[in-house]
Design a protein around this motif. Structure first.
Motif, mmCIF file in Angstrom:
data_model
loop_
_atom_site.group_PDB
_atom_site.id
_atom_site.type_symbol
_atom_site.label_atom_id
_atom_site.label_comp_id
_atom_site.label_asym_id
_atom_site.label_seq_id
_atom_site.Cartn_x
_atom_site.Cartn_y
_atom_site.Cartn_z
ATOM 1 N N UNK A 193 0.946 -1.161 0.092
ATOM 2 C CA UNK A 193 -0.005 -0.241 0.243
ATOM 3 C C UNK A 193 0.991 1.177 -0.120
ATOM 4 N N UNK A 194 0.156 2.487 -0.223
ATOM 5 C CA UNK A 194 0.972 3.532 -0.380
ATOM 6 C C UNK A 194 1.064 4.454 0.937
ATOM 7 N N UNK A 195 0.372 3.985 1.936
ATOM 8 C CA UNK A 195 0.208 4.703 3.222
ATOM 9 C C UNK A 195 1.886 4.271 4.003
ATOM 10 N N UNK A 196 2.162 5.278 4.715
ATOM 11 C CA UNK A 196 3.248 4.986 5.541
ATOM 12 C C UNK A 196 3.231 4.075 6.712
ATOM 13 N N UNK A 197 2.063 3.910 7.149
ATOM 14 C CA UNK A 197 1.745 2.784 7.919
ATOM 15 C C UNK A 197 1.119 1.455 7.376
ATOM 16 N N UNK A 198 1.154 1.301 5.918
ATOM 17 C CA UNK A 198 0.601 0.179 5.323
ATOM 18 C C UNK A 198 1.617 -1.007 5.420
ATOM 19 N N UNK A 199 2.891 -0.548 5.580
ATOM 20 C CA UNK A 199 3.513 -1.959 5.497
ATOM 21 C C UNK A 199 3.756 -2.456 6.750
ATOM 22 N N UNK A 226 7.385 -10.940 -6.628
ATOM 23 C CA UNK A 226 5.928 -10.671 -6.906
ATOM 24 C C UNK A 226 5.010 -11.719 -6.406
ATOM 25 N N UNK A 227 4.393 -11.487 -5.442
ATOM 26 C CA UNK A 227 3.363 -12.372 -4.768
ATOM 27 C C UNK A 227 2.280 -11.820 -4.369
ATOM 28 N N UNK A 228 1.181 -11.479 -5.367
ATOM 29 C CA UNK A 228 0.101 -10.599 -5.076
ATOM 30 C C UNK A 228 -0.748 -11.338 -3.925
ATOM 31 N N UNK A 229 -0.612 -12.564 -3.750
ATOM 32 C CA UNK A 229 -1.678 -13.054 -2.677
ATOM 33 C C UNK A 229 -0.930 -12.641 -1.187
ATOM 34 N N UNK A 230 0.269 -12.588 -1.292
ATOM 35 C CA UNK A 230 0.682 -11.992 0.133
ATOM 36 C C UNK A 230 1.244 -10.356 0.084
ATOM 37 N N UNK A 231 0.953 -9.743 -0.911
ATOM 38 C CA UNK A 231 1.235 -8.299 -1.156
ATOM 39 C C UNK A 231 0.075 -7.613 -1.724
ATOM 40 N N UNK A 232 -0.671 -7.393 -0.889
ATOM 41 C CA UNK A 232 -1.916 -6.593 -1.361
ATOM 42 C C UNK A 232 -1.928 -5.519 -2.428
ATOM 43 N N UNK A 233 -0.731 -4.796 -2.160
ATOM 44 C CA UNK A 233 -0.574 -3.500 -3.042
ATOM 45 C C UNK A 233 -0.353 -4.069 -4.417
ATOM 46 N N UNK A 234 0.076 -5.159 -4.447
ATOM 47 C CA UNK A 234 0.191 -5.458 -5.959
ATOM 48 C C UNK A 234 -0.772 -5.387 -6.816
ATOM 49 N N UNK A 235 -2.139 -5.464 -6.203
ATOM 50 C CA UNK A 235 -3.305 -5.418 -7.093
ATOM 51 C C UNK A 235 -3.504 -3.961 -7.744
ATOM 52 N N UNK A 236 -2.567 -3.016 -7.326
ATOM 53 C CA UNK A 236 -2.741 -1.683 -7.987
ATOM 54 C C UNK A 236 -1.930 -1.914 -9.417
ATOM 55 N N UNK A 239 4.112 -1.337 -12.703
ATOM 56 C CA UNK A 239 4.321 -2.219 -13.500
ATOM 57 C C UNK A 239 5.043 -3.283 -12.825
ATOM 58 N N UNK A 240 4.492 -4.450 -11.985
ATOM 59 C CA UNK A 240 5.178 -4.917 -10.991
ATOM 60 C C UNK A 240 6.117 -6.368 -11.750
ATOM 61 N N UNK A 241 7.063 -6.635 -11.234
ATOM 62 C CA UNK A 241 7.650 -6.482 -9.893
ATOM 63 C C UNK A 241 8.402 -5.067 -9.777
ATOM 64 N N UNK A 242 8.485 -4.383 -8.475
ATOM 65 C CA UNK A 242 9.198 -3.339 -8.400
ATOM 66 C C UNK A 242 10.700 -3.686 -8.850
ATOM 67 N N UNK A 243 11.367 -2.594 -9.648
ATOM 68 C CA UNK A 243 12.614 -2.827 -10.115
ATOM 69 C C UNK A 243 13.740 -1.629 -9.761
ATOM 70 N N UNK A 244 14.742 -2.018 -9.748
ATOM 71 C CA UNK A 244 15.861 -0.873 -9.580
ATOM 72 C C UNK A 244 17.235 -1.475 -10.079
ATOM 73 N N UNK A 245 18.183 -0.282 -10.281
ATOM 74 C CA UNK A 245 19.183 -0.758 -10.847
ATOM 75 C C UNK A 245 20.424 0.473 -10.488
#
Ligand code: MTE
Length: 300
Positions: free
Chosen positions: A66-72, A155-165, A169-175
């Protein structure tokens, strides 16, 4: 000789928040997950006092929850972090799927007290436990054509509710550029405050790059790829004019919608918390040479 743990070198009031002090050590001992991790102190630690464990674990960005600071802290409890493995692939001599215990084996754990600066202009000081990413990259053998390191989150939407958004474009990526990845300040962190990594902070293993805005420090990593082209990164894909690939903390380059000249230190109280942002988040002496000859207004 017994190896030092970080609590040997840190005065207790710095690492126990007020509530824990009141509750006493019994409260800590009562939590079974809290087996202490032994880690050596680091010459790279800042002398700044760390934020409380409570601040560090309840004011988070982890959009998978989720995008709220307390969601995690509210929702990350559902994340399964054991078993955990990380795929290392691309331009490496020893690609494979590494079980977390194997990945960490032999890497010298240190406690690194780092300043951490979010692109949203808030900051904390966090006593990470981790090891240098360079140690792992050397172990798997980086091939000479590799120029960048790409990272992916679980990437595990069953356990990561924010990935329903559909917004991201999931998964989160960085480099990172390879020289940034190999820099001794760049760590893979497996814990903080002497304990295994709390779920809101990216259990069980996350990147920490202290001279860059916090979003580069990708959480809950499942894939590390050595590549020859600049990889796509989540925030750059979302808003390329606001979030560049480099994302070095830079008080002279404003975010298009707000100033980056100052920051709010979380936990410093309503009136005391504002301070000037330092170039490269205060790590200029260590990292400025990586960008010699680059115009950081262009490579923002
Ligand atoms: N990693 C993943 N997978 N998902 C995220 O949403 N948020 C980033 C970064 N890593 C994020 C992530 C951002 S914007 C910040 S500021 C830091 O994590 C926050 O780290 P912290 O919550 O441990 O302080």
């Amino acid at each position: 000789m017994r190896r030092l743990t970080w609590s040997d070198v840190t005065p207790k009031p710095l690492w126990l928040n007020r509530r824990q002090l009141i509750a006493g050590a019994a409260a800590l001992a009562a939590t079974p997950a809290m087996a202490r991790i032994e880690a050596a102190p680091s010459k790279y630690s800042t002398g700044d006092a760390p934020n409380s464990l409570e601040d560090i674990t309840t004011y988070n960005n982890f959009y998978e929850f989720g995008t709220g600071k307390s969601d995690p802290s509210d929702y990350a409890g559902s994340l399964t972090v054991d078993p955990w493995s990380v795929v290392i692939d691309g331009m490496v001599d020893r690609p494979g799927t590494y079980d977390l215990a194997d990945l960490v084996k032999g890497q010298p754990l240190e406690e690194r007290i780092y300043r951490f600066r979010c692109v949203e202009a808030w900051a904390m000081v966090i006593p990470w436990i981790g090891f240098e990413l360079a140690g792992l990259l050397n172990r798997v053998g980086v091939q000479s054509d590799a120029k960048f390191v790409a990272f992916e989150t679980l990437l595990r939407p069953e356990e990561m509710p924010g990935q329903a958004s559909p917004f991201i474009d999931w998964p989160y990526r960085e480099g990172l550029r390879l020289d940034e990845a190999m820099h001794p300040l760049t760590i893979l962190a497996t814990g903080l405050y002497g304990e295994a990594m709390p779920k809101p902070n990216g259990a069980p293993i996350r990147l920490v790059v202290p001279w860059k805005y916090g979003f580069k420090s990708i959480k809950s990593i499942v894939r590390i790829s050595l590549v020859d082209k600049m990889p796509q990164t989540t925030w750059n894909m979302l808003q390329p004019n606001e979030y560049g690939f480099y994302s070095n903390v830079n008080p002279a380059v404003d975010h298009p919608r707000w100033s980056q000249a100052s920051e709010r230190r979380i936990g410093a109280g309503l009136f005391g918390g504002r301070q000037d942002t330092l170039m490269f988040n205060g790590y200029e002496a260590e990292v400025a040479s990586l960008y010699a000859g680059q115009d950081l207004k262009v490579d923002y």
